[in-house]
Design a protein around this motif. Structure first.
Motif, PDB file in Angstrom:
ATOM      1  N   ILE A  10       0.765  -1.160   0.044  1.00 59.50           N
ATOM      2  CA  ILE A  10       0.159   0.067  -0.035  1.00 59.50           C
ATOM      3  C   ILE A  10       0.868   1.486  -0.111  1.00 59.50           C
ATOM      4  O   ILE A  10       1.618   1.433   0.660  1.00 59.50           O
ATOM      5  N   THR A  11       0.431   2.202  -0.724  1.00 61.73           N
ATOM      6  CA  THR A  11       1.098   3.342  -0.843  1.00 61.73           C
ATOM      7  C   THR A  11       0.129   4.516  -1.307  1.00 61.73           C
ATOM      8  O   THR A  11      -0.760   4.388  -2.135  1.00 61.73           O
ATOM      9  N   PHE A  12       0.458   5.781  -0.867  1.00 61.99           N
ATOM     10  CA  PHE A  12      -0.238   6.661  -0.925  1.00 61.99           C
ATOM     11  C   PHE A  12       0.299   8.039  -0.965  1.00 61.99           C
ATOM     12  O   PHE A  12       1.200   8.296  -0.135  1.00 61.99           O
ATOM     13  N   ASN A  18      -3.103  -4.401   2.607  1.00 56.36           N
ATOM     14  CA  ASN A  18      -2.344  -4.537   1.309  1.00 56.36           C
ATOM     15  C   ASN A  18      -3.575  -3.975   0.224  1.00 56.36           C
ATOM     16  O   ASN A  18      -4.518  -3.703   0.513  1.00 56.36           O
TER      17      ASN A  18
END
Lengths: 311, 255
Positions: free
Chosen positions: B33-35, B224
């Protein structure tokens, strides 16, 4: 006397005053039966079990014991969980009060016509359902790659472990319960006569003085309702406590969950749950009555002050 | 006022952030997960439909929510009728008593029902359904009561005095008038039931949990992009149901 009064009211509403008919009770029967069988009886059984000596729910208790209530006092885990839960309720209530008050004060002063639009955003957390909300906070607060911690370290403040901590749970509960605080405060703010505030300022009161002597006292009824509602809603929240606490923060909902479903210790779980319900209701009730009294005295005070001001 | 405006802006960010991050991270091309998301892909959405337990959970949740809605509408309509069209001793007490289950922490209702189901031998799946009905019925009663109160009682009396049977009066006078109210009550009952977690978790079947329960069991231990996709789907379902419900409320108000 009351009977004739009610009959008059019924006529006034153009509704039949069929006072002794079985009709309504027949219509209510299914709902009342549901509550009796699946609410009242289960809760009696639930309370009964907290005095039972057996651990398993399938065994019949043979005698009455207060052992499990004594355990609540002597065991460190239960004491910690209980105090943590009260602390959590308090932290969430204060957090919601501060944030909610800022929002409502803004709406009050901005005199916007689009209050509903501003408010609509606060319904979004409610829309997310407990799991998704907790998931969002877990993603945001993860250390060190969550958005919040990346921001903090970019500012040179280092990282803070929020996930699996008390404050992680508190933040996500403030997030969802803020709406209830705002709605409760708004009820009071809508009743505030703006001319009172402008009168105070035109008579030379500074803005903070107007706030503490006019706005804040007039908003107290909403403040009392809001704090009570938020406190009660925060202390029994299982989902947020489990996901954000990660089993590292002993709280009543998670400890009860583990006791009953993990170690199948029904008696201890029910004793802890019921004690928490009773103690928190007493605390909230005492607070509510105390605050109402304060409010009443405040009103008496203003009433006494008015004639002197006129003279 | 400027400070206030700034603080309110921060509070808005606080309120919106979780939803934005969940939805945004569902489209990332990275396996973690990336933001803000890197790139754009719908892979996680196609993957989630292949996950057996989410599909099973979704179907189970829909079944439970549909049954809950049906029971709510029948019981709610009967109870609302008794609250609006009659005056009797104990009426206010009943009105309050009917609301109590919705004000009880659902964690406690779940455990009380589990205990009851173990001791009485009632299947836990039935106890689960009754738990959902208990906590959703109060809202249904409130909504249906409001739409019945808006309906002029003289219309019913007119129909009855012109010779219509009571059931005919209901079918041709009452029902059409309160239909938006029933739609709203049903939609919100479905929504509340679909979202319900503590009761479903406590009374969970060994093999298959409801949709929120399955999601909960993953999110407890990991994060995830697939979970972001599941959560996004969940948000969309909630949003659609809320819009349907609010439109029905508006129609009920203007009727």
């Amino acid at each position: 006397m009351t009977a004739t009064l009610e009959a008059h009211q019924a006529v006034g509403r153009k509704q039949p005053a069929r006072r002794w008919s079985v009709g309504p009770w027949l219509l209510l029967l299914p709902s009342l039966l549901l509550i009796a069988v699946f609410y009242i009886i289960p809760f009696i059984g639930f309370a009964h079990w907290s005095f039972g000596p057996e651990k398993s729910a399938t065994d019949q208790p043979t005698f009455f014991t207060t052992y499990y209530y004594e355990q609540l006092v002597t065991s460190k885990l239960y004491r910690t969980a209980f105090l943590n839960t009260l602390k959590l309720g308090l932290a969430v209530t204060i957090g919601c009060l501060v944030l909610g008050y800022i929002v409502v004060l803004f709406l009050h002063h901005s005199q916007t016509r689009h209050t509903d639009l501003y408010l609509a955003f606060f319904f979004i957390p409610m829309q997310l359902s407990a799991v998704v909300r907790a998931f969002g906070w877990k993603v945001l607060l993860t250390e060190p790659n969550g958005l919040v911690n990346r921001g903090l370290s970019a500012l040179g403040l280092g990282t803070i472990p929020f996930v699996n901590t008390f404050w992680g749970v508190a933040i996500s509960l403030i997030h969802v319960n803020l709406l209830f605080m705002i709605l409760a405060l708004l009820v009071s703010f809508r009743k505030i006569d703006r001319s009172l505030e402008s009168a105070a300022s035109s008579l030379g009161a500074r803005s903070w003085s107007v706030f503490f002597h006019v706005t804040l006292p007039l908003s107290l009824p909403g403040l009392i309702t809001g704090t009570v509602v938020v406190f009660i809603l925060s202390i029994f929240e299982l989902v947020t406590a489990t996901i954000m606490g990660g089993g590292r923060v002993p709280l009543v909902p998670t400890v009860v969950f583990d006791l009953i479903l993990g170690t199948v210790n029904w008696a201890q779980g029910t004793a802890l749950a019921l004690t928490t319900v009773v103690v928190s209701l007493l605390l909230v009730g005492g607070y509510y009555l105390g605050m109402r009294r304060l409010l009443y005295e405040e009103r008496l005070g203003t009433r006494k002050a008015t004639p002197r001001g006129d003279a | 006022m400027a400070t206030l405006r700034f603080l309110v802006a921060l509070i808005y960010i606080f309120v919106l952030a979780p939803a934005v991050v969940v939805i945004g991270s569902a489209f990332t091309t990275t396996t973690y997960i990336t933001f803000p998301p890197e790139g754009f892909t719908l892979d996680w959405f196609t993957q989630l439909f292949q996950l057996e337990n989410f599909r099973g959970g979704f179907l189970l949740s829909v079944r439970i929510a549909a049954l809950t809605t049906l029971i709510d509408l029948i019981l709610g309509l009967l109870a609302a009728y008794a609250l609006v069209r009659f005056r009797y001793r104990g009426q206010n007490g009943v009105r309050m008593a009917l609301l109590v289950p919705a004000l009880t922490p659902s964690l406690l209702i779940g455990f009380a029902l589990l205990n009851f189901s173990i001791r009485s031998g009632i299947p836990s799946s039935f106890a689960l359904l009754m738990g959902h009905v208990l906590i959703t019925l109060p809202l249904a009663i409130v909504i249906i009561t409001q739409s019945l109160e808006r309906l002029d009682h003289d219309l019913e009396n007119a129909a009855l005095s012109l010779g219509a049977h009571e059931l005919e009066t209901f079918r041709f006078v009452v029902f059409p008038a309160i239909r938006p109210g029933l739609t709203a009550a049903g939609t919100f009952a479905f929504l509340l039931s679909f979202d319900q977690l503590p009761i479903s978790l406590i009374l969970k079947d060994v093999a298959q949990g409801t949709f929120p329960v399955e999601l909960f069991n993953y999110i407890r231990y990991e994060i995830n992009p697939v979970l972001s996709a599941v959560s996004t789907l969940f948000i969309v379902i909630n949003l659609v149901l809320t819009v349907i419900g609010l439109l029905a409320v508006r129609r009920a108000g203007s009727a």
